[in-house]
Design an enzyme around this catalytic site. Structure first.
Site, PDB file in Angstrom:
ATOM      1  N   ALA A  31       3.455  -0.128  -2.035  1.00  0.00           N
ATOM      2  CA  ALA A  31       3.298  -0.845  -3.478  1.00  0.00           C
ATOM      3  C   ALA A  31       4.611  -0.699  -4.380  1.00  0.00           C
ATOM      4  O   ALA A  31       4.822  -1.656  -5.148  1.00  0.00           O
ATOM      5  CB  ALA A  31       2.169   0.016  -4.193  1.00  0.00           C
ATOM      6  N   SER A  57      -1.650  -0.925  -4.170  1.00  0.00           N
ATOM      7  CA  SER A  57      -2.662  -0.322  -3.488  1.00  0.00           C
ATOM      8  C   SER A  57      -2.360   1.169  -3.245  1.00  0.00           C
ATOM      9  O   SER A  57      -1.314   1.663  -2.667  1.00  0.00           O
ATOM     10  CB  SER A  57      -3.131  -0.863  -2.179  1.00  0.00           C
ATOM     11  OG  SER A  57      -4.208  -0.119  -1.578  1.00  0.00           O
ATOM     12  N   HIS A  96       0.758  -1.064   0.046  1.00  0.00           N
ATOM     13  CA  HIS A  96      -0.113  -0.104   0.013  1.00  0.00           C
ATOM     14  C   HIS A  96       0.819   1.239  -0.008  1.00  0.00           C
ATOM     15  O   HIS A  96       1.784   1.272   0.934  1.00  0.00           O
ATOM     16  CB  HIS A  96      -0.810   0.068   1.330  1.00  0.00           C
ATOM     17  CG  HIS A  96      -1.864   1.134   1.298  1.00  0.00           C
ATOM     18  ND1 HIS A  96      -2.713   1.355   0.231  1.00  0.00           N
ATOM     19  CD2 HIS A  96      -1.819   2.229   2.090  1.00  0.00           C
ATOM     20  CE1 HIS A  96      -3.448   2.652   0.299  1.00  0.00           C
ATOM     21  NE2 HIS A  96      -2.780   3.107   1.635  1.00  0.00           N
ATOM     22  N   SER A  97       0.641   2.157  -0.985  1.00  0.00           N
ATOM     23  CA  SER A  97       1.220   3.529  -0.983  1.00  0.00           C
ATOM     24  C   SER A  97       2.843   3.245  -1.360  1.00  0.00           C
ATOM     25  O   SER A  97       3.258   2.669  -2.319  1.00  0.00           O
ATOM     26  CB  SER A  97       0.781   3.961   0.272  1.00  0.00           C
ATOM     27  OG  SER A  97       1.418   5.618   0.206  1.00  0.00           O
ATOM     28  N   MET A  98       3.527   3.783  -0.309  1.00  0.00           N
ATOM     29  CA  MET A  98       5.097   3.381  -0.647  1.00  0.00           C
ATOM     30  C   MET A  98       5.289   1.785  -0.597  1.00  0.00           C
ATOM     31  O   MET A  98       6.036   1.390  -1.524  1.00  0.00           O
ATOM     32  CB  MET A  98       5.906   4.129   0.470  1.00  0.00           C
ATOM     33  CG  MET A  98       7.315   3.850   0.342  1.00  0.00           C
ATOM     34  SD  MET A  98       8.365   4.366   1.698  1.00  0.00           S
ATOM     35  CE  MET A  98       8.331   2.778   2.665  1.00  0.00           C
TER      36      MET A  98
END
Length: 250
Positions: free
Chosen positions: A97, A121, A93-95
């Site tokens: 990803a 994500s 998720h975010s970083m």
């Protein structure tokens, strides 16, 4: 796992796992963020999360300052996780990803991705150019975190707790800002992209551009919510990840 691994924190074990799921935290995040998700998986799922240095039980260790460096350091642990012939899903998720994507690229070089899947994500595709975020002060950064959600309000309102958390957040945001992925990089594994329909960080088009970065199947799923939409829909997120484990991109 048979041996203790500081990079991978077990969240839910399975003696004879039919699938394995490994979560990659967001900037400033830690493995414990995914504990509530782990308990929602079906029986037979071995679930864990990456623990970056400089937080929780690794608090005294020096930070890794780049996304690429995190992926490089993770490779030995990931090789062991990918060695078993059961589906392995990397979920970032975010970083996280970006770290998961870079990690999958490295597994591909080792020809260990035949039974792997990637779930990204809350992150624009590597081929998307975004303006780098900068903050003039710690307060600006704290205000930004509050707007995004995902950080416990009790932490944001406590100067003592924020003194502990802010160094990791600063490090990770610098890592994300300096990340320069190859715009034509592709993984040879199915990709599921999850995004919030009101995420101020990622548009639907920027999320959909992940399709360019896989030679296998791709699926985009938009859920209600902002940047941390996954916290509002843990059962749906777990179901989608489990479907990805079982069926790839279908």
């Amino acid at each position: 796992m048979a041996r203790k691994d500081s990079w991978i924190k077990p969240l839910r074990g399975a003696a004879d796992a039919r699938a394995r799921v490994l979560f990659f935290p967001h900037a400033g995040g830690a493995a414990s963020f995914y504990a509530p998700f782990a308990q929602r998986f079906p029986e037979g799922y071995d679930v864990a999360a990456v623990q970056y240095p400089g937080r929780q039980e690794r608090w005294g260790e020096p930070f890794v300052t780049t996304v690429e460096g995190l992926a490089d350091r993770l490779v030995p642990s990931l090789r062991r996780w990918a060695a078993k012939p059961v589906p392995l899903v990397l979920v970032g998720h975010s970083m996280g990803a970006s770290v998961a994507f870079e990690s999958m690229l490295r597994l591909g070089h080792d020809r260990l991705t035949a039974h792997c899947r990637l779930v990204v994500s809350g992150r624009a595709a590597p081929s998307v150019t975004q303006e780098a975020q900068t903050f003039d002060s710690d307060q600006d950064l704290l205000d930004h975190l509050a707007r995004l959600g995902g950080t416990d309000a009790a932490i944001l309102s406590s100067p003592d707790l924020m003194d502990l958390v802010l160094p990791a957040v600063r490090n990770d945001y610098r890592a994300v800002t300096s990340y320069r992925p190859a715009p034509d990089a592709v993984v040879e594994t199915p990709v599921l992209c999850l995004t919030g329909d009101r995420d101020p960080q990622v548009t639907a088009e920027e999320a959909g551009a992940w399709k360019r970065h896989t030679t296998a199947g791709f699926r985009l799923k938009m859920l209600p919510g902002g940047h941390f939409f996954l916290s509002d829909h843990p059962d749906t997120v777990v179901r989608l990840v489990a479907e990805c484990a079982e069926f790839g991109d279908r």
